[in-house]
Write a protein that holds these residues in place. Structure first.
Motif, PDB file in Angstrom:
ATOM      1  N   PRO A 187      35.459   0.064 -56.269  1.00  0.00           N
ATOM      2  CA  PRO A 187      36.129   0.028 -57.763  1.00  0.00           C
ATOM      3  C   PRO A 187      35.387  -0.998 -58.410  1.00  0.00           C
ATOM      4  O   PRO A 187      35.322  -0.950 -59.900  1.00  0.00           O
ATOM      5  CB  PRO A 187      37.359  -0.478 -57.415  1.00  0.00           C
ATOM      6  N   LEU A 188      34.472  -2.084 -57.854  1.00  0.00           N
ATOM      7  CA  LEU A 188      34.002  -3.109 -58.585  1.00  0.00           C
ATOM      8  C   LEU A 188      32.572  -2.767 -59.032  1.00  0.00           C
ATOM      9  O   LEU A 188      31.796  -3.404 -59.579  1.00  0.00           O
ATOM     10  CB  LEU A 188      33.894  -4.514 -57.879  1.00  0.00           C
ATOM     11  N   ARG A 189      32.232  -1.535 -58.661  1.00  0.00           N
ATOM     12  CA  ARG A 189      30.645  -1.333 -58.799  1.00  0.00           C
ATOM     13  C   ARG A 189      30.564  -1.201 -60.612  1.00  0.00           C
ATOM     14  O   ARG A 189      31.399  -0.408 -61.145  1.00  0.00           O
ATOM     15  CB  ARG A 189      30.429   0.102 -58.337  1.00  0.00           C
ATOM     16  N   PRO A 190      29.537  -1.601 -60.868  1.00  0.00           N
ATOM     17  CA  PRO A 190      28.995  -1.467 -62.529  1.00  0.00           C
ATOM     18  C   PRO A 190      28.921  -0.247 -63.037  1.00  0.00           C
ATOM     19  O   PRO A 190      28.330   0.814 -62.438  1.00  0.00           O
ATOM     20  CB  PRO A 190      28.217  -2.247 -62.602  1.00  0.00           C
ATOM     21  N   GLY A 191      29.642   0.147 -64.060  1.00  0.00           N
ATOM     22  CA  GLY A 191      29.551   1.556 -64.661  1.00  0.00           C
ATOM     23  C   GLY A 191      28.024   2.081 -64.796  1.00  0.00           C
ATOM     24  O   GLY A 191      27.949   3.308 -64.436  1.00  0.00           O
ATOM     25  N   ARG A 192      27.275   1.199 -65.060  1.00  0.00           N
ATOM     26  CA  ARG A 192      25.805   1.785 -65.424  1.00  0.00           C
ATOM     27  C   ARG A 192      25.015   2.153 -64.135  1.00  0.00           C
ATOM     28  O   ARG A 192      23.981   2.689 -64.300  1.00  0.00           O
ATOM     29  CB  ARG A 192      25.233   0.791 -66.474  1.00  0.00           C
ATOM     30  N   THR A 193      25.484   1.592 -63.216  1.00  0.00           N
ATOM     31  CA  THR A 193      24.825   1.806 -61.703  1.00  0.00           C
ATOM     32  C   THR A 193      25.288   3.402 -61.263  1.00  0.00           C
ATOM     33  O   THR A 193      24.520   3.696 -60.416  1.00  0.00           O
ATOM     34  CB  THR A 193      25.324   0.873 -60.695  1.00  0.00           C
ATOM     35  N   LEU A 194      26.091   4.032 -61.805  1.00  0.00           N
ATOM     36  CA  LEU A 194      26.626   5.236 -61.365  1.00  0.00           C
ATOM     37  C   LEU A 194      25.527   6.289 -61.725  1.00  0.00           C
ATOM     38  O   LEU A 194      25.012   6.195 -62.940  1.00  0.00           O
ATOM     39  CB  LEU A 194      27.691   5.909 -61.729  1.00  0.00           C
ATOM     40  N   ARG A 195      25.154   7.176 -61.127  1.00  0.00           N
ATOM     41  CA  ARG A 195      24.189   8.167 -61.681  1.00  0.00           C
ATOM     42  C   ARG A 195      25.364   9.540 -62.365  1.00  0.00           C
ATOM     43  O   ARG A 195      26.349   9.433 -62.115  1.00  0.00           O
ATOM     44  CB  ARG A 195      23.753   9.188 -60.329  1.00  0.00           C
ATOM     45  N   SER A 196      24.616  10.307 -63.143  1.00  0.00           N
ATOM     46  CA  SER A 196      25.319  11.245 -64.093  1.00  0.00           C
ATOM     47  C   SER A 196      26.054  12.076 -63.015  1.00  0.00           C
ATOM     48  O   SER A 196      26.878  12.557 -63.338  1.00  0.00           O
ATOM     49  CB  SER A 196      24.215  11.842 -64.824  1.00  0.00           C
ATOM     50  N   THR A 197      25.301  12.642 -61.691  1.00  0.00           N
ATOM     51  CA  THR A 197      25.708  13.576 -61.292  1.00  0.00           C
ATOM     52  C   THR A 197      27.060  13.010 -60.380  1.00  0.00           C
ATOM     53  O   THR A 197      27.896  13.745 -60.171  1.00  0.00           O
ATOM     54  CB  THR A 197      24.712  14.029 -59.936  1.00  0.00           C
ATOM     55  N   GLN A 198      27.285  11.661 -60.131  1.00  0.00           N
ATOM     56  CA  GLN A 198      28.356  11.000 -59.457  1.00  0.00           C
ATOM     57  C   GLN A 198      29.370  11.196 -60.556  1.00  0.00           C
ATOM     58  O   GLN A 198      30.422  11.570 -60.214  1.00  0.00           O
ATOM     59  CB  GLN A 198      27.943   9.681 -59.174  1.00  0.00           C
ATOM     60  N   TRP A 199      29.235  10.919 -61.943  1.00  0.00           N
ATOM     61  CA  TRP A 199      30.183  10.905 -62.866  1.00  0.00           C
ATOM     62  C   TRP A 199      30.857  12.417 -63.066  1.00  0.00           C
ATOM     63  O   TRP A 199      31.997  12.477 -63.332  1.00  0.00           O
ATOM     64  CB  TRP A 199      29.660  10.388 -64.100  1.00  0.00           C
ATOM     65  N   ARG A 200      29.899  13.463 -63.106  1.00  0.00           N
ATOM     66  CA  ARG A 200      30.192  14.783 -63.375  1.00  0.00           C
ATOM     67  C   ARG A 200      31.280  15.278 -62.151  1.00  0.00           C
ATOM     68  O   ARG A 200      32.203  15.935 -62.170  1.00  0.00           O
ATOM     69  CB  ARG A 200      29.116  15.406 -63.399  1.00  0.00           C
ATOM     70  N   ALA A 201      30.827  14.664 -60.998  1.00  0.00           N
ATOM     71  CA  ALA A 201      31.793  15.030 -59.852  1.00  0.00           C
ATOM     72  C   ALA A 201      33.006  14.300 -59.798  1.00  0.00           C
ATOM     73  O   ALA A 201      34.031  15.088 -59.749  1.00  0.00           O
ATOM     74  CB  ALA A 201      30.931  14.555 -58.531  1.00  0.00           C
ATOM     75  N   ILE A 202      33.164  13.230 -60.483  1.00  0.00           N
ATOM     76  CA  ILE A 202      34.536  12.532 -60.376  1.00  0.00           C
ATOM     77  C   ILE A 202      35.098  13.233 -61.566  1.00  0.00           C
ATOM     78  O   ILE A 202      36.210  13.580 -61.552  1.00  0.00           O
ATOM     79  CB  ILE A 202      34.245  11.058 -60.904  1.00  0.00           C
ATOM     80  N   TRP A 203      34.687  13.456 -62.792  1.00  0.00           N
ATOM     81  CA  TRP A 203      35.235  14.294 -63.694  1.00  0.00           C
ATOM     82  C   TRP A 203      35.794  15.685 -63.149  1.00  0.00           C
ATOM     83  O   TRP A 203      37.138  15.966 -63.320  1.00  0.00           O
ATOM     84  CB  TRP A 203      34.190  14.542 -65.041  1.00  0.00           C
ATOM     85  N   ASP A 204      34.959  16.369 -62.718  1.00  0.00           N
ATOM     86  CA  ASP A 204      35.400  17.824 -62.108  1.00  0.00           C
ATOM     87  C   ASP A 204      36.724  17.458 -61.252  1.00  0.00           C
ATOM     88  O   ASP A 204      37.578  18.556 -61.238  1.00  0.00           O
ATOM     89  CB  ASP A 204      34.225  18.448 -61.591  1.00  0.00           C
ATOM     90  N   ASP A 205      36.456  16.750 -60.426  1.00  0.00           N
ATOM     91  CA  ASP A 205      37.497  16.494 -59.420  1.00  0.00           C
ATOM     92  C   ASP A 205      38.930  15.793 -60.163  1.00  0.00           C
ATOM     93  O   ASP A 205      40.161  16.533 -59.849  1.00  0.00           O
ATOM     94  CB  ASP A 205      37.285  15.130 -58.234  1.00  0.00           C
ATOM     95  N   LEU A 206      38.818  15.050 -60.964  1.00  0.00           N
ATOM     96  CA  LEU A 206      40.015  14.664 -61.882  1.00  0.00           C
ATOM     97  C   LEU A 206      40.607  16.022 -62.567  1.00  0.00           C
ATOM     98  O   LEU A 206      41.804  16.185 -62.553  1.00  0.00           O
ATOM     99  CB  LEU A 206      39.529  13.602 -62.872  1.00  0.00           C
ATOM    100  N   VAL A 207      39.826  16.803 -63.091  1.00  0.00           N
ATOM    101  CA  VAL A 207      40.431  18.129 -63.599  1.00  0.00           C
ATOM    102  C   VAL A 207      41.340  18.919 -62.581  1.00  0.00           C
ATOM    103  O   VAL A 207      42.431  19.114 -62.780  1.00  0.00           O
ATOM    104  CB  VAL A 207      39.351  19.099 -64.238  1.00  0.00           C
ATOM    105  N   VAL A 208      40.687  18.929 -61.383  1.00  0.00           N
ATOM    106  CA  VAL A 208      41.469  19.826 -60.470  1.00  0.00           C
ATOM    107  C   VAL A 208      42.627  19.282 -59.937  1.00  0.00           C
ATOM    108  O   VAL A 208      43.679  19.477 -60.052  1.00  0.00           O
ATOM    109  CB  VAL A 208      40.377  19.931 -59.186  1.00  0.00           C
ATOM    110  N   LEU A 209      42.658  17.532 -59.593  1.00  0.00           N
ATOM    111  CA  LEU A 209      43.708  16.915 -59.190  1.00  0.00           C
ATOM    112  C   LEU A 209      44.946  16.910 -60.295  1.00  0.00           C
ATOM    113  O   LEU A 209      45.952  17.058 -59.724  1.00  0.00           O
ATOM    114  CB  LEU A 209      43.203  15.807 -58.662  1.00  0.00           C
ATOM    115  N   MET A 210      44.273  16.582 -61.370  1.00  0.00           N
ATOM    116  CA  MET A 210      45.415  16.437 -62.414  1.00  0.00           C
ATOM    117  C   MET A 210      46.058  17.666 -62.961  1.00  0.00           C
ATOM    118  O   MET A 210      47.283  17.707 -63.348  1.00  0.00           O
ATOM    119  CB  MET A 210      44.773  15.724 -63.720  1.00  0.00           C
ATOM    120  N   ARG A 211      45.547  18.563 -63.011  1.00  0.00           N
ATOM    121  CA  ARG A 211      45.966  19.991 -63.012  1.00  0.00           C
ATOM    122  C   ARG A 211      47.071  20.173 -62.202  1.00  0.00           C
ATOM    123  O   ARG A 211      48.177  20.766 -62.358  1.00  0.00           O
ATOM    124  CB  ARG A 211      44.923  21.253 -63.166  1.00  0.00           C
TER     125      ARG A 211
END
Length: 288
Positions: A187-211
């Motif tokens: 959780p303390l990892r700086p945002g800018r060190t994430l890869r775009s593929t990591q962010w997209r995987a997080i987003w897609d997972d949030l869509v499923v979990l929150m639905r």
């Protein structure tokens, strides 16, 4: 504080019970009385959520903007017997909606208590609130690239960014802890060190979990192999409900590796993570 799935579930309930009906609008507590008088007898069109913001739309493009905050509740009652009267309000009811009985359809009512925000707004004011909010994973118009544009440039911890409603709308402390665990990100990892593929995987997972949260009314984030039945463990006992990996499990064994779950305060809210499953990020220069 309720997370985004709760508000979307509530919006659907309000639309199903009151949408398309002329409703009585009152403020037993008195703090919304002037605005309630303007809406009393008007057609309630529908309700929608954007993150943790709720908008109840009335004819004439008028919106009751609600933010429940830490202690707010909006209880909808659609279970009155035919011919039964709507009971008098109990406690500090800021807003009461009543759908009068019609024919064989009994009356229904909803009571809002303890909300941080309850305001009558124009369409322009509603749009301004939305413009200040990040994309919502539960909305069909949610755009992950909008959030990524902020995250990819930020030195702030990803644990902070996920809770910033101007970056991403609807994610609260439970989804933050759980989504980072599921993707093995500290959780303390700086945002800018994430890869775009990591962010997209997080987003897609949030869509499923929150639905799924909208469907069930609770937050369940463990994968099938980590359910109580699969692991032979007792179900979680917690007033938040749901089966989770790390949220509010400080000191307990991680379901995946067995290490003790850790916690730390960040920005006034508790972080939860597993140090083995979510190792500290180190740059190529060897720094955290």
């Amino acid at each position: 504080m309720p997370e985004g799935h709760t508000l979307h579930r509530l919006a659907g309930e309000l639309t199903a019970v009151f949408g398309g009906s002329r409703v009585r609008v009152g403020s037993p507590q008195g703090r919304f009385a002037e605005s309630a008088a303007q809406l009393d007898g008007a057609l309630l069109v529908d309700a929608e959520a954007w993150g943790k913001q709720l908008f109840v739309r009335f004819e004439g493009e008028r919106f009751v903007h609600v933010h429940l905050g830490l202690y707010g509740t909006f209880a909808v009652h659609d279970d009155l017997e035919p011919g039964a009267e709507v009971p008098p309000p109990v406690g500090q009811v800021r807003l009461r909606l009543v759908r009068p009985a019609t024919g064989t359809r009994p009356a229904a009512y909803g009571d809002l208590r303890g909300a941080t925000t309850c305001a009558l707004e124009t369409a322009a004011q509603r749009d301004a609130v939305v413009a200040r909010s990040g994309p919502d994973p539960l909305r069909p118009d949610g755009d992950p690239d909008r959030a990524w544009a902020r995250i990819s440039r930020s030195t702030a911890p990803i644990g902070t960014l996920l809770m910033d409603q101007a970056v991403l709308a609807g994610v609260g402390n439970v989804y933050r802890a759980e989504i980072l665990f599921r993707h093995r990100i500290h959780p303390l990892r700086p945002g800018r060190t994430l890869r775009s593929t990591q962010w997209r995987a997080i987003w897609d997972d949030l869509v499923v979990l929150m639905r799924e949260g909208v469907r069930t009314g609770r937050i369940d984030t463990v994968r099938p192999e980590h359910t109580p039945e699969a692991m032979g463990r007792a179900p979680r006992v917690d007033d938040h409900g749901g089966e989770v990996y790390v949220y509010r499990r400080t000191g307990q064994a991680c379901h995946v590796c067995g290490s003790a779950v850790r916690s730390e305060v960040l920005g006034g809210r508790n972080l939860f993570w597993c140090a083995r499953c979510q190792p500290v990020f180190r740059s190529r220069a060897g720094r955290s």
